[in-house]
Scaffold this motif. Structure first.
Motif, short mmCIF file in Angstrom:
data_model
loop_
_atom_site.label_atom_id
_atom_site.label_comp_id
_atom_site.label_asym_id
_atom_site.label_seq_id
_atom_site.Cartn_x
_atom_site.Cartn_y
_atom_site.Cartn_z
N SER A 41 2.37 -9.97 8.14
CA SER A 41 1.81 -11.36 8.33
C SER A 41 2.15 -12.39 7.14
O SER A 41 1.86 -11.94 5.91
N LEU A 42 2.77 -13.34 7.53
CA LEU A 42 3.00 -14.34 6.57
C LEU A 42 2.03 -15.13 6.31
O LEU A 42 1.60 -15.69 4.84
N SER A 43 0.96 -15.16 7.04
CA SER A 43 -0.26 -15.81 6.77
C SER A 43 -1.08 -15.16 5.86
O SER A 43 -1.73 -15.67 4.97
N PHE A 44 -1.24 -13.85 5.83
CA PHE A 44 -1.84 -12.96 4.98
C PHE A 44 -1.18 -13.04 3.42
O PHE A 44 -1.68 -13.13 2.36
N GLU A 63 -2.69 -14.24 -0.28
CA GLU A 63 -2.50 -13.40 -1.53
C GLU A 63 -2.01 -14.20 -2.38
O GLU A 63 -2.25 -13.81 -3.50
N LYS A 64 -0.75 -14.85 -2.06
CA LYS A 64 0.02 -15.48 -3.03
C LYS A 64 -1.02 -16.61 -3.65
O LYS A 64 -1.03 -16.83 -4.79
N LEU A 65 -1.69 -17.42 -2.80
CA LEU A 65 -2.52 -18.28 -3.31
C LEU A 65 -3.49 -17.75 -4.32
O LEU A 65 -3.92 -18.30 -5.58
N VAL A 72 8.69 -20.91 -2.64
CA VAL A 72 7.70 -19.55 -2.67
C VAL A 72 8.37 -18.49 -1.59
O VAL A 72 8.76 -17.65 -1.90
N PHE A 73 8.68 -19.06 -0.50
CA PHE A 73 9.18 -18.25 0.64
C PHE A 73 10.72 -17.66 0.26
O PHE A 73 10.83 -16.54 0.26
N THR A 74 11.50 -18.51 -0.12
CA THR A 74 12.83 -17.94 -0.40
C THR A 74 12.73 -17.46 -1.70
O THR A 74 13.88 -16.37 -1.72
N THR A 75 12.38 -17.71 -2.57
CA THR A 75 12.57 -16.95 -4.04
C THR A 75 11.53 -15.78 -4.12
O THR A 75 11.78 -14.92 -4.95
N GLU A 76 10.44 -15.99 -3.57
CA GLU A 76 9.32 -14.91 -4.00
C GLU A 76 9.08 -14.10 -2.76
O GLU A 76 9.21 -12.75 -2.78
N TYR A 77 8.57 -14.48 -1.49
CA TYR A 77 8.34 -13.77 -0.43
C TYR A 77 9.43 -12.77 -0.10
O TYR A 77 9.27 -11.65 0.44
N LEU A 78 10.66 -13.21 0.18
CA LEU A 78 11.96 -12.35 0.51
C LEU A 78 11.70 -11.19 -0.39
O LEU A 78 12.22 -10.12 0.01
N VAL A 79 11.71 -11.46 -1.70
CA VAL A 79 11.79 -10.29 -2.67
C VAL A 79 10.75 -9.20 -2.67
O VAL A 79 10.86 -8.18 -2.86
#
Length: 198
Positions: free
Chosen positions: A91-94, A98-100, A115-122
């Motif tokens: 889940s991207l929502s979770f 969690e990131k917040l 945040v999505f491109t530099t942190e989430y993917l990694v």
């Protein structure tokens, strides 16, 4: 009397499901979270069924009632597998929540794309996870560095695109605006790319 016994044996199933799941994720190798959790549900249902058939206390159930109980456990296990470990894993929502939380409770709205491109993917190893799932599902194959759809993948992609175009909301709220953008997410895709396999 039967209702109490059905509730009791269902309670046993729930305890076994959670125990089997915990042992599996803690001590065994897991290829795909969803498939692993579904296997755990089947194992817990089978163990509970053995107990139900073996113990005299549950002889009050007819054969049909026992089969129905097993079906209820399997459906409950399926709901557990989809709704808890798989949702939290995918889940991207979770991830956003969690990131917040990690960032002290707040992130500027105009920086979420970063945040999505530099942190989430990694952090979520998103590409590795999704390619592994598709490989294990038999929908893709990787040869010479090229990811290609298998015939099964072609069918799945076609069914998904058809469902998306015809059965997803045509008026979906996205950041204060109702739109049909997600019924055809490739509508505005770049036409020429340099990453296709030859």
């Amino acid at each position: 009397m039967k209702i109490l016994k059905a509730a009791a044996i269902t309670g046993v199933f729930i305890v076994l499901l959670l125990l089997v799941y915990y042992v599996h994720v803690s001590f065994c190798r897991v290829d795909v979270v969803l498939y692993s959790a579904l296997a755990d549900a089947c194992i817990a249902a089978a163990l509970t069924a053995v107990l139900m058939f073996a113990l005299r206390a549950f002889a009050v159930f007819s054969g049909l009632e026992r089969i129905l109980l097993v079906m209820v456990w399997l459906l409950g296990g399926y709901a557990f597998a989809i709704s808890i470990p798989t949702v939290i894993d995918r889940s991207l929502s979770f991830y956003i929540l969690e990131k917040l939380h990690q960032r002290g409770g707040g992130i500027r709205a105009d920086r979420f794309a970063d945040v999505f491109t530099t942190e989430y993917l990694v952090e979520a190893r998103l590409v590795d996870v999704r390619l592994t799932e598709q490989l294990e599902s038999g929908t893709i194959a990787i040869h010479d560095g090229c990811v290609r759809l298998t015939p099964r993948g072609e069918r799945m992609a076609g069914m998904s695109a058809y469902f998306r175009a015809h059965f997803l909301p045509a008026h979906r709220l996205l950041m204060g605006e109702y739109t049909d953008d997600l019924t055809d997410p490739f509508r505005h895709s770049v036409k020429q790319v340099d990453y296709q396999c030859r």
